[in-house]
Design an enzyme around this catalytic site. Structure first.
Site, PDB file in Angstrom:
ATOM      1  CG  ASP A   1      -2.094   0.815   0.821  1.00 24.88           C
ATOM      2  OD1 ASP A   1      -2.161   1.694   0.062  1.00 24.88           O
ATOM      3  OD2 ASP A   1      -3.270   0.747   1.647  1.00 24.88           O
TER       4      ASP A   1
HETATM    5  C1  BGC Z   1      -5.166   3.069   0.163  1.00 22.69           C
HETATM    6  C2  BGC Z   1      -5.044   2.241  -0.900  1.00 22.69           C
HETATM    7  C3  BGC Z   1      -5.160   2.782  -2.198  1.00 22.69           C
HETATM    8  C4  BGC Z   1      -3.630   3.611  -2.245  1.00 22.69           C
HETATM    9  C5  BGC Z   1      -3.140   4.175  -3.681  1.00 22.69           C
HETATM   10  C6  BGC Z   1      -3.624   3.982  -0.134  1.00 22.69           C
HETATM   11  O1  BGC Z   1      -3.701   5.020   0.946  1.00 22.69           O
HETATM   12  O2  BGC Z   1      -5.059   2.743   1.237  1.00 22.69           O
HETATM   13  O3  BGC Z   1      -6.254   1.645  -0.770  1.00 22.69           O
HETATM   14  O4  BGC Z   1      -5.010   1.699  -3.185  1.00 22.69           O
HETATM   15  O5  BGC Z   1      -3.465   4.460  -1.435  1.00 22.69           O
HETATM   16  O6  BGC Z   1      -4.207   5.332  -3.992  1.00 22.69           O
END
Ligand code: BGC
Length: 734
Positions: free
Chosen positions: A292
């Protein structure tokens, strides 16, 4: 960034000549007629250490509009980059950058472009939690198909979706993004969404690669706070959090995203058990895991790595292949390999996984996205029709005292509240390229529905929060002049989603006060709610004659909502997540384990049961259930058993009914929840007609459980199959 570029250029000059020497023949990796594995192997054999490492990094491209994830823009993207988060909405920018990768890098490896397409790209569908309330996975699959098509045609190859984190604490803002509190429901809707995104062939220009997230247990966040520690036993991991992932992998999901949360001492992004032992070794996943955003470098904050280099080493060793905006792998992975702390074999395996997905997406053959106009790719009539249908099926009629709904023969309807004319907030969080201009508000929907059949008296009454009650007078006047009040309350769009926890799931006091003032007029109140989570309704419920939960329905909420209020549409949504009586009951969910004293242990101050339980939802017609009829009451291992139930529409309106099939095992070596959903089916049933619902039980699948290490076991003894208040006993003799 400069440092990376220099590294890359050096790599190019050292190994450059070898790769180009193909003696006039096309290199195997460029030959589309060769099997993917051969092409991957060939390409890998030509790559330098630095080129391999660059495949494992993801940066951003375009204007980042995600307030939770701001970082310095990467201006000079190396041509060897593995992946980019693409914030554009047209192919143009993508193609420009892709050209650099394909034409200017030594090996011409295309970049993989990812984006958060969560509940639609431009055609915004209801939030995922709402979608689950439709209990219609085929329709959800269609919506995912449209999202994939719009995204791929706009330059996106890969979506960071579906989120299949089982969530039982509605204070957590991210409950909006998943499919509710039940593992099986998350499994079914997650798999349907994967199929919708990926289709049968990832390379066909209309589909994108899916990403199951967030692996795993993120939904167990303590007290609904985001990014925090989670206490999850292995037993609970296997019972509750892993089944949706197993189903998503079986459905063919190309990738997985690691989670932010610390799981009982080992953060998701450094969790070898999950990312290697379970995902790859047991489930055989051959795609890759992306971190993530920032989750690798955050291993420092979580207290398991001293610096970025150690964070890179831990994450990589655990089985995390791609670094999303951590700047850990690009800075340290090559060094770790040179020092022997990461083996060549491990590095090759990681790169192989990323390349495999790129080959499967057909990026080597078709690296560029064909140009098309917005009109050709967005908001197509069929896409909007699906949006309308899904919104209609997601909305849940929670209460309908004395059949106040549908609203018929009324002259004047007061339409009050901050949601009534709102368009922006109906989009919900993560609405990608969704545009509030395209949203049909509740008010617009009612206008179109009623035309000149009824007069609509509008007053906002109050804002979403704050103290300003100056609009109450106008709202009370509208209510007094009307036959009925449609009171539209709810949450702002950014009150749910990531980094959007609330300590209470009640609506702000100003909205409840408005309801109390309106109730004093004596006019019946139809409460319409838009939110990204279940709400605390214990004070609003007694003031309301009817309640419709419309969730955040996306672009096409107003029409279906009006259709439900007017009786053109018979509501068929059922809750995929419990509505607690009040915040103090959280966590409360239907599939809890059994209590030692069922007659005691109640709250002294509030009821101990939720206001609206899992599966609750009313219809304008009545459905009468027959008896459960099993094909056999005893069975042996390897046998198949089925149970049937006849459901008759005994009311005056055609409708659709969802039958939820639960199983309970009251005595088991490892105690089981009171009931567990194992199957569901939704069917339209015309009035006067009967549908025979059937649950085909495969005991090894439906009556077995896993232990704390995921080993399945099936014990002889009694099981109950439960539908509503009916149950039938089945006995496994041996
Ligand atoms: C979120 C994810 C997301 C990623 C990219 C993160 O902060 O937890 O769910 O896919 O950002 O935007």
């Amino acid at each position: 960034m400069k440092k990376i570029l220099i590294l890359c250029l050096a790599a190019v000059s050292v190994a450059g000549a070898r790769a180009q020497k193909t003696h006039g023949r096309i290199p195997v990796y460029k030959d589309a007629s060769r099997p993917v594995e051969e092409r991957v192997g060939d390409l890998l054999s030509r790559m330098t250490l630095e080129e391999k490492v660059m495949q494992l990094n993801q940066y951003t491209l375009g204007r980042n509009d995600n307030a939770n994830n701001m970082a310095d823009p990467v201006n000079d993207i190396p041509a060897e980059t593995g992946s980019l988060i693409y914030y554009g909405s047209s192919p143009e920018l993508r193609n420009r950058v892709q050209r650099k990768a394909v034409e200017e890098s030594r090996l011409g490896i295309p970049i993989l472009f990812g984006h958060d397409v969560i509940h639609g790209f431009r055609t915004t569908y209801p939030i995922s939690l709402a979608q689950a309330c439709s209990w219609n996975p085929a329709l959800v699959e269609k919506a995912a198909g449209v999202a994939a098509q719009e995204a791929r045609m706009s330059g996106v190859d890969w979506t960071f979706s579906p989120m299949i984190d089982v969530a039982r604490d509605p204070r957590w803002g991210r409950v909006a993004e998943g499919y509710g509190e039940d593992p099986y429901a998350n499994a079914v809707f997650g798999a349907a969404t994967v199929k919708g995104y990926q289709g049968d062939d990832l390379s066909d220009d209309r589909h994108v690669a899916a990403c199951l997230k967030h692996f795993a247990g993120y939904g167990a966040s303590e007290a609904g706070r985001d990014y925090v520690y989670t206490e999850i036993s292995r037993q609970t991991l296997w019972d509750t959090y892993l089944p949706p992932y197993e189903a998503g992998i079986k459905a063919g999901a190309a990738t997985v995203m690691s989670s932010f949360n610390d799981i009982s001492g080992t953060p998701g992004s450094a969790n070898r058990y999950l990312m290697t032992e379970v995902l790859k070794e047991r489930w055989g996943h051959d795609g890759f895991v992306v971190s993530d955003w920032g989750a690798i470098q955050q291993l420092r904050s979580q207290g398991v790595a001293a610096d970025k280099k150690e964070a890179a080493e831990k994450a990589f060793a655990a089985g995390l292949e791609m670094d999303m905006m951590n700047r850990c792998y690009d800075a340290h992975l090559a060094e770790l390999v040179r020092e022997g702390r990461v083996s060549q074999a491990q590095l090759d395996d990681a790169v192989r996984r990323v390349l495999r997905v790129k080959f499967r997406l057909g990026l080597f053959e078709k690296p560029y996205t064909p140009e098309s106009t917005e009109k050709e790719r967005f908001l197509l009539p069929e896409s909007l029709r699906i949006a309308e249908e899904l919104a209609a099926e997601s909305m849940v009629l929670l209460k309908n005292e004395n059949d106040v709904l549908p609203l018929k023969g009324l002259r004047r309807i007061a339409v009050v509240g901050p949601i009534a004319k709102s368009r922006y907030h109906l989009l919900g969080s993560w609405s990608s390229k969704g545009d509030a201009e395209d949203v049909v508000s509740v008010f617009a929907g009612l206008e179109a529905e009623y035309g000149d059949k009824a007069e609509l008296l509008y007053a906002q009454g109050c804002n979403f929060d704050g103290e300003d009650a100056s609009g109450f007078g106008e709202a009370v006047a509208a209510a007094s002049a009307a036959d009925i009040v449609v009171l539209c309350l709810g949450e702002k769009r950014d009150w749910s989603g990531e980094n959007a926890s609330r300590s209470s799931i009640a609506l702000p006091e100003i909205q409840e006060r408005l309801a109390r003032e309106l109730a004093k007029t004596g006019k019946p109140i139809v409460l319409v709610l838009s939110s990204g989570r279940p709400l605390e309704l214990c004070r609003l419920e007694p003031l309301s004659a009817a309640i419709v939960q419309m969730w955040q329905p996306g672009l096409r909420g107003g029409g279906p909502l009006a259709g439900i209020l007017a009786g053109r549409i018979n509501p068929s949504g059922r809750l995929a997540m419990t509505f607690p009586y009040s915040t103090g009951q959280i966590p409360i969910y239907y599939n809890h384990r059994q209590s030692a004293r069922t007659h005691q242990g109640k709250y002294q101050d509030i009821p101990s049961t939720p206001l609206y339980g899992f599966g609750h939802g009313l219809s304008y017609t009545t459905f009468e259930y027959g008896d459960l009829k099993p094909s056999a009451v005893t069975f042996r291992r390897g046998d198949k058993v089925s149970v049937e139930i006849a459901v008759t529409n005994t009311g005056k309106m055609d409708g659709a009914e969802t039958v939820h099939w639960f199983v309970s095992d009251p005595v088991c070596t490892i105690s089981r929840p009171v009931r567990e959903l194992k199957h569901f089916e939704k069917q339209p049933i015309r009035c006067g007609e009967t549908h025979l619902f059937r649950f085909e039980i495969d005991p090894e699948r439906d009556l077995s459980f896993t232990d704390g290490d995921g080993r399945r076991f099936l014990e002889p003894g009694d099981y109950y199959v439960i539908v509503k208040d009916r149950k039938v006993k089945l006995t496994l003799t041996e």
